[in-house]
Design an enzyme around this catalytic site. Structure first.
Site, PDB file in Angstrom:
ATOM      1  N   ASP A   1      16.862   3.605 -22.875  1.00 28.29           N
ATOM      2  CA  ASP A   1      16.046   3.151 -23.989  1.00 28.29           C
ATOM      3  C   ASP A   1      14.818   2.377 -23.526  1.00 28.29           C
ATOM      4  OD1 ASP A   1      15.440   3.190 -26.632  1.00 28.29           O
ATOM      5  OD2 ASP A   1      17.496   2.786 -27.236  1.00 28.29           O
TER       6      ASP A   1
ATOM      7  N   ASP B   1      23.558  -2.019 -27.837  1.00 28.56           N
ATOM      8  CA  ASP B   1      23.441  -0.575 -28.061  1.00 28.56           C
ATOM      9  C   ASP B   1      22.537   0.078 -27.023  1.00 28.56           C
ATOM     10  OD1 ASP B   1      21.504  -2.159 -29.643  1.00 28.56           O
ATOM     11  OD2 ASP B   1      20.624  -0.202 -30.069  1.00 28.56           O
TER      12      ASP B   1
HETATM   13  P1  AMP Z   1      16.166   1.119 -30.502  1.00 24.53           P
HETATM   14  O1  AMP Z   1      15.412  -0.118 -30.842  1.00 24.53           O
HETATM   15  O2  AMP Z   1      15.286   2.231 -30.052  1.00 24.53           O
HETATM   16  O3  AMP Z   1      17.285   0.853 -29.558  1.00 24.53           O
HETATM   17  O4  AMP Z   1      16.821   1.629 -31.857  1.00 24.53           O
HETATM   18  C1  AMP Z   1      17.689   0.839 -32.626  1.00 24.53           C
HETATM   19  C2  AMP Z   1      18.221   1.645 -33.771  1.00 24.53           C
HETATM   20  O5  AMP Z   1      17.151   2.034 -34.645  1.00 24.53           O
HETATM   21  C3  AMP Z   1      18.916   2.940 -33.373  1.00 24.53           C
HETATM   22  O6  AMP Z   1      19.974   3.148 -34.272  1.00 24.53           O
HETATM   23  C4  AMP Z   1      17.838   3.978 -33.570  1.00 24.53           C
HETATM   24  O7  AMP Z   1      18.360   5.255 -33.793  1.00 24.53           O
HETATM   25  C5  AMP Z   1      17.137   3.444 -34.815  1.00 24.53           C
HETATM   26  N1  AMP Z   1      15.756   3.927 -34.914  1.00 24.53           N
HETATM   27  C6  AMP Z   1      14.718   3.558 -34.138  1.00 24.53           C
HETATM   28  N2  AMP Z   1      13.604   4.221 -34.525  1.00 24.53           N
HETATM   29  C7  AMP Z   1      13.944   5.037 -35.542  1.00 24.53           C
HETATM   30  C8  AMP Z   1      13.235   5.986 -36.351  1.00 24.53           C
HETATM   31  N3  AMP Z   1      11.929   6.228 -36.192  1.00 24.53           N
HETATM   32  N4  AMP Z   1      13.932   6.628 -37.299  1.00 24.53           N
HETATM   33  C9  AMP Z   1      15.245   6.396 -37.479  1.00 24.53           C
HETATM   34  N5  AMP Z   1      15.960   5.526 -36.764  1.00 24.53           N
HETATM   35  C10 AMP Z   1      15.327   4.846 -35.795  1.00 24.53           C
HETATM   36 MG    MG Z   2      18.523   2.023 -28.673  1.00 24.38          MG
END
Ligand code: AMP
Ligand code: MG
Length: 468
Positions: free
Chosen positions: A254, A244
């Site tokens: 990211d 992702d």
């Molecule tokens: P990431 O690790 O940043 O790539 O995020 C992985 C998933 O977790 C994605 O679907 C993000 O939208 C979700 N996510 C990360 N942080 C948050 C947050 N504070 N609130 C809601 N969703 C989150």
């Molecule tokens: Mg992400």
């Protein structure tokens, strides 16, 4: 004059997103706006610096042409299929066609709950917002394809991450936010129509010359090979190369637990959640292949003869190592000022890296010192290597190297110091560091020199954390 959006993604069927507006925040405050990027997007400078713009960047006001939505995607995280993920804390406001003719997404990150927030709060805190701003703008300045930062604002609200921390929102600009995980999600749903629409859309937006799913796969393989080679050339460790977080546009996306290495160690891992070292520096090319194999798998249902497609797509993904090796030699060949680097130079490059690894030499400083014409008597084995290097250097090698070796990268301890100061209310260190790392090839003067120094033992950052 405000943002004028034209929203091609929002014109796709609603299988791809949920329409949702940002949640307004208590008290928006501007941290930074990016004048260069704004100019590229054709934005008015006076507007950019106005309270009206701050309100947009905070999610408190929506331009009438915005079509806010949260994108649906899934993904493999650390090698395991996580199913549906999606924009849990990000909202796409819309797209702008820049003065360069390129269409870009404008997205608020940290803008409140969406249907994909799962257990999260939809918010971001100041630390990761500043880290992403600095790291992405530094990457851009060093010529690496990347999402960018148009603005950062404080929200006047606290978020809870073990402790209360100041909330913030990043306005992220990207050529698109289509990920390998976007394809995987629709493949997992066995929604072949959506998959075909997404494939056509991605080709039209990013690779208009690509011929169907196979052509799209080829383009993704080529752009990832180039991208990862560029990361490697900067000692950059993404930290969370989940599917992702792998962009079809070939941009770095990211910036969570990412880091630029200080001392060179190919097995280096910073991310606190990467306990197995899956995303260690040296593993990044292999992980890119793994991610591209997931893209290939997701595209198979579009092919009339799926058995033949499995063989064919496997071959296409397996072109990555050669493409990557070429790109890697190009990147490191420029770092060493080689004359027309070829695969035959890989050994010379690798020998230096081995000396650096054995000595624990600082990655950025080693290349910067060579660029200054220094010899490295403190690096065991340097003299023998130097003789071979001399034989391969271009006549204008120092000029080539000066354009390929940054004097300053955003070192972890400097980024951490900036975040600590900002949490304590002082944004000046953030602006200073941002200025230094977005002019990465400038010679070291008194103002820049402190930022080039590796950390003192007490300053070493051993772990980085996700941006949540
Ligand atoms: P990431 O690790 O940043 O790539 O995020 C992985 C998933 O977790 C994605 O679907 C993000 O939208 C979700 N996510 C990360 N942080 C948050 C947050 N504070 N609130 C809601 N969703 C989150
Ligand atoms: Mg992400």
């Amino acid at each position: 004059m405000t943002l004028h959006f034209d929203n091609s993604f929002a014109r796709l069927p609603d299988a791809f997103y949920t329409r949702i507006a940002p949640t307004p925040v208590a008290d928006p405050g501007i941290i930074a706006v990016n004048d260069d990027l704004a100019a590229l997007l054709g934005l008015d400078r006076d507007w950019l610096h106005s309270d009206a713009a701050t309100a947009v960047f905070a999610g408190n006001s929506l331009p009438d042409t915005a079509a806010p939505l949260a994108q649906l995607y899934g993904g493999h995280q650390f090698g395991n299929w996580s199913g549906q993920l999606g924009d849990g804390r990000a909202i796409l406001l819309g797209e702008i066609v820049g003065t360069d003719g390129i269409r870009r997404d404008v997205q608020l990150k940290g803008s409140g709950l969406t249907p994909y927030s799962r257990g999260g709060d939809g918010r971001a805190w100041l630390g990761p917002v500043l880290r992403e701003y600095i790291a992405s703008e530094a990457m851009h300045a060093m010529g690496v394809p990347t999402t960018r930062a148009l603005a950062a604002v404080t929200t006047g609200e606290d978020v809870f991450r073990d402790t209360m921390l100041p909330g913030a929102i990043l306005t992220r600009v990207a050529r698109s936010h289509i990920r390998v995980g976007t394809f995987q999600m629709h493949a997992a749903r066995q929604d072949t129509d959506a998959l075909r629409t997404l494939t056509d859309y991605t080709i039209a937006r990013h690779y208009p010359d690509a011929d169907g799913p196979a052509g799209l796969l080829d383009a993704a393989v080529a752009t990832q090979a180039q991208l990862i080679a560029q990361w490697m050339g900067l000692g950059f460790i993404h930290g969370v190369m989940n599917t992702d977080n792998c962009s079809l546009a070939g941009e770095t996306i990211d910036y969570g637990p990412c880091a630029f290495m200080d001392d060179y160690d190919p097995q280096k891992v910073f991310s606190s959640i990467d306990r197995m070292g899956r995303y260690a520096y040296a593993n990044q090319p292999g992980i890119a292949i793994w991610n591209l194999a997931q893209l290939a798998t997701a595209l198979i249902p579009l092919m009339p003869d799926q058995d033949a497609a499995v063989t064919d797509f496997t071959d296409r993904v397996n072109r990555f190592p050669d493409l990557y090796q070429d790109a890697w030699v190009g990147v490191f060949g420029a770092k060493l000022g080689l004359a027309d680097p070829t695969l035959a130079d890989a050994d010379l490059i690798q020998r230096l890296l081995t000396l650096m690894a054995d000595a624990g030499a600082d990655f950025t400083a080693t290349f910067a010192r060579l660029t200054q014409g220094e010899k490295l008597p403190d690096l065991p084995g340097f003299d023998a290597w130097h003789t071979d290097w001399q034989a391969r250097r271009a006549p204008d090698y120092l000029a080539i190297m000066a354009g390929a070796n940054p004097t300053v990268i955003p070192r972890n301890h400097q980024v951490q110091a900036v975040i600590d100061a900002a949490v304590a209310g002082d944004l000046a260190p953030f602006h200073t560091l941002l200025g230094v790392v977005t002019d990465p090839y400038a010679p070291l003067d008194d103002a820049r020199a402190p930022y080039a120094l590796p950390p003192e033992p007490s300053q070493i950052v051993r772990q980085t954390f996700c941006g949540t």
